[in-house]
Design a protein around this motif. Structure first.
Motif, short mmCIF file in Angstrom:
data_model
loop_
_atom_site.label_atom_id
_atom_site.label_comp_id
_atom_site.label_asym_id
_atom_site.label_seq_id
_atom_site.Cartn_x
_atom_site.Cartn_y
_atom_site.Cartn_z
N SER A 1 0.82 -1.20 0.00
CA SER A 1 0.00 0.00 0.00
C SER A 1 0.86 1.25 0.00
O SER A 1 1.93 1.27 0.63
CB SER A 1 -0.89 0.01 1.26
OG SER A 1 -1.55 1.24 1.40
N THR A 2 0.37 2.29 -0.66
CA THR A 2 1.07 3.58 -0.60
C THR A 2 1.04 4.16 0.81
O THR A 2 1.82 5.05 1.13
CB THR A 2 0.44 4.60 -1.57
OG1 THR A 2 -0.93 4.77 -1.22
CG2 THR A 2 0.57 4.15 -3.02
N LYS A 3 0.16 3.65 1.67
CA LYS A 3 0.04 4.14 3.05
C LYS A 3 0.99 3.42 4.02
O LYS A 3 1.06 3.77 5.19
CB LYS A 3 -1.40 3.97 3.54
CG LYS A 3 -2.42 4.70 2.69
CD LYS A 3 -3.84 4.31 3.13
CE LYS A 3 -4.85 4.79 2.14
NZ LYS A 3 -5.42 3.73 1.34
N PHE B 1 -2.71 -6.91 -2.68
CA PHE B 1 -2.84 -5.58 -3.25
C PHE B 1 -4.31 -5.20 -3.26
O PHE B 1 -5.19 -6.03 -3.50
CB PHE B 1 -2.32 -5.57 -4.70
CG PHE B 1 -0.85 -5.85 -4.81
CD1 PHE B 1 0.06 -4.81 -4.93
CD2 PHE B 1 -0.37 -7.15 -4.80
CE1 PHE B 1 1.42 -5.06 -5.04
CE2 PHE B 1 0.99 -7.41 -4.90
CZ PHE B 1 1.89 -6.36 -5.02
N GLY B 2 -4.59 -3.91 -3.06
CA GLY B 2 -5.96 -3.42 -3.04
C GLY B 2 -6.45 -2.98 -4.41
O GLY B 2 -5.70 -2.99 -5.39
N GLU C 1 -7.75 -0.64 -7.51
CA GLU C 1 -7.07 0.48 -8.15
C GLU C 1 -7.50 1.84 -7.61
O GLU C 1 -6.66 2.73 -7.45
CB GLU C 1 -7.32 0.44 -9.67
CG GLU C 1 -6.63 -0.70 -10.38
CD GLU C 1 -7.45 -1.97 -10.48
OE1 GLU C 1 -7.14 -2.80 -11.34
OE2 GLU C 1 -8.42 -2.16 -9.69
N GLY D 1 -7.02 1.24 -3.03
CA GLY D 1 -6.03 0.44 -2.33
C GLY D 1 -6.65 -0.47 -1.28
O GLY D 1 -7.85 -0.75 -1.31
N SER E 1 2.97 -4.54 6.38
CA SER E 1 2.58 -3.61 5.32
C SER E 1 3.80 -2.91 4.75
O SER E 1 4.64 -2.39 5.50
CB SER E 1 1.59 -2.58 5.86
OG SER E 1 0.40 -3.21 6.27
N ARG F 1 5.49 -0.63 1.08
CA ARG F 1 5.20 0.27 -0.03
C ARG F 1 6.33 0.23 -1.05
O ARG F 1 7.45 -0.20 -0.73
CB ARG F 1 5.01 1.70 0.48
CG ARG F 1 6.26 2.30 1.10
CD ARG F 1 6.11 3.73 1.62
NE ARG F 1 5.95 4.67 0.55
CZ ARG F 1 4.84 5.37 0.31
NH1 ARG F 1 3.80 5.27 1.09
NH2 ARG F 1 4.78 6.20 -0.71
N SER G 1 0.12 7.01 -7.06
CA SER G 1 0.42 5.58 -7.01
C SER G 1 0.91 5.12 -8.37
O SER G 1 0.77 5.82 -9.37
CB SER G 1 -0.83 4.77 -6.62
OG SER G 1 -1.83 4.91 -7.63
N LEU H 1 -1.36 -0.77 -10.95
CA LEU H 1 -1.44 -1.99 -10.15
C LEU H 1 -0.62 -3.13 -10.75
O LEU H 1 0.12 -3.81 -10.03
CB LEU H 1 -2.91 -2.43 -9.99
CG LEU H 1 -3.14 -3.71 -9.19
CD1 LEU H 1 -2.61 -3.58 -7.76
CD2 LEU H 1 -4.62 -4.06 -9.19
N SER I 1 3.00 -2.53 -10.12
CA SER I 1 3.32 -2.72 -8.70
C SER I 1 3.46 -4.20 -8.36
O SER I 1 4.39 -4.60 -7.66
CB SER I 1 2.24 -2.08 -7.83
OG SER I 1 2.21 -0.69 -8.04
#
Length: 164
Positions: free
Chosen positions: A81-83, A101-102, A104, A107, A120, A122, A131, A134, A137
């Motif tokens: 995740s980007t978070k 992966f979440g 698009e 996330g 988690s 990134r 981002s 997907l 990534s």
């Protein structure tokens, strides 16, 4: 026996999932989809999309995240995740692993990330970019995890053809 897997939580864009399916087929990685899906994966739709490698893919579909979690107890899971607080390169990936992966547009929900904070990760990127795509990534993180295991049974060298 459990295999390495890519887990897509509520994927929305069929082209991304198609690219990810091809990557999974090429690497011998299972693909797990968690509903709802933003597209159909019935035989007619897959054939129309030209996914000629679909039969080489190990695919599972679950109706919910909870159903997936119950069915994969014992899996070593990583949430991308980007978070997330740490880079995907800051961990060792034991095999078998599940990379989650979440969707698009949003996330992985923060409620899931909070529960799995220590797992988690990134992909580093410039802060002004929201981002990465997907499917890109997935490829980045999957190949790092496979590299850590010397790519397993995958072909490691090609054969250059001579023009003579």
């Amino acid at each position: 026996m459990m295999n390495n897997a890519i887990v897509l939580l509520e994927p929305e864009i069929p082209q991304n999932t198609g690219n990810i399916a091809r990557t999974c087929a090429a690497t011998g990685t299972d693909l797990i989809l968690i509903r709802p899906l933003g597209f159909s994966i019935d035989e007619k739709s897959v054939r129309r999309a030209g996914l000629d490698y679909w039969d080489k893919l190990s695919l599972s579909v679950f109706d919910s995240f909870d159903e997936y979690m119950k069915s994969s107890e014992g899996a070593v899971r990583f949430f991308l995740s980007t978070k997330a607080p740490r880079s995907y390169t800051d961990t060792a990936y034991p095999s078998p692993f599940h990379l989650i992966f979440g969707k698009e547009s949003a996330g992985i929900p923060e409620s899931i990330l909070r529960v799995h904070y220590d797992a988690s990760f990134r992909i580093p990127m410039l802060p002004e970019i929201r981002s990465l795509n997907l499917s890109n990534s997935v490829a980045i993180v999957l190949y790092e995890a496979l590299r850590q295991h010397n790519f397993g049974p995958m072909q490691k060298a090609g054969k250059l053809r001579s023009d003579s």
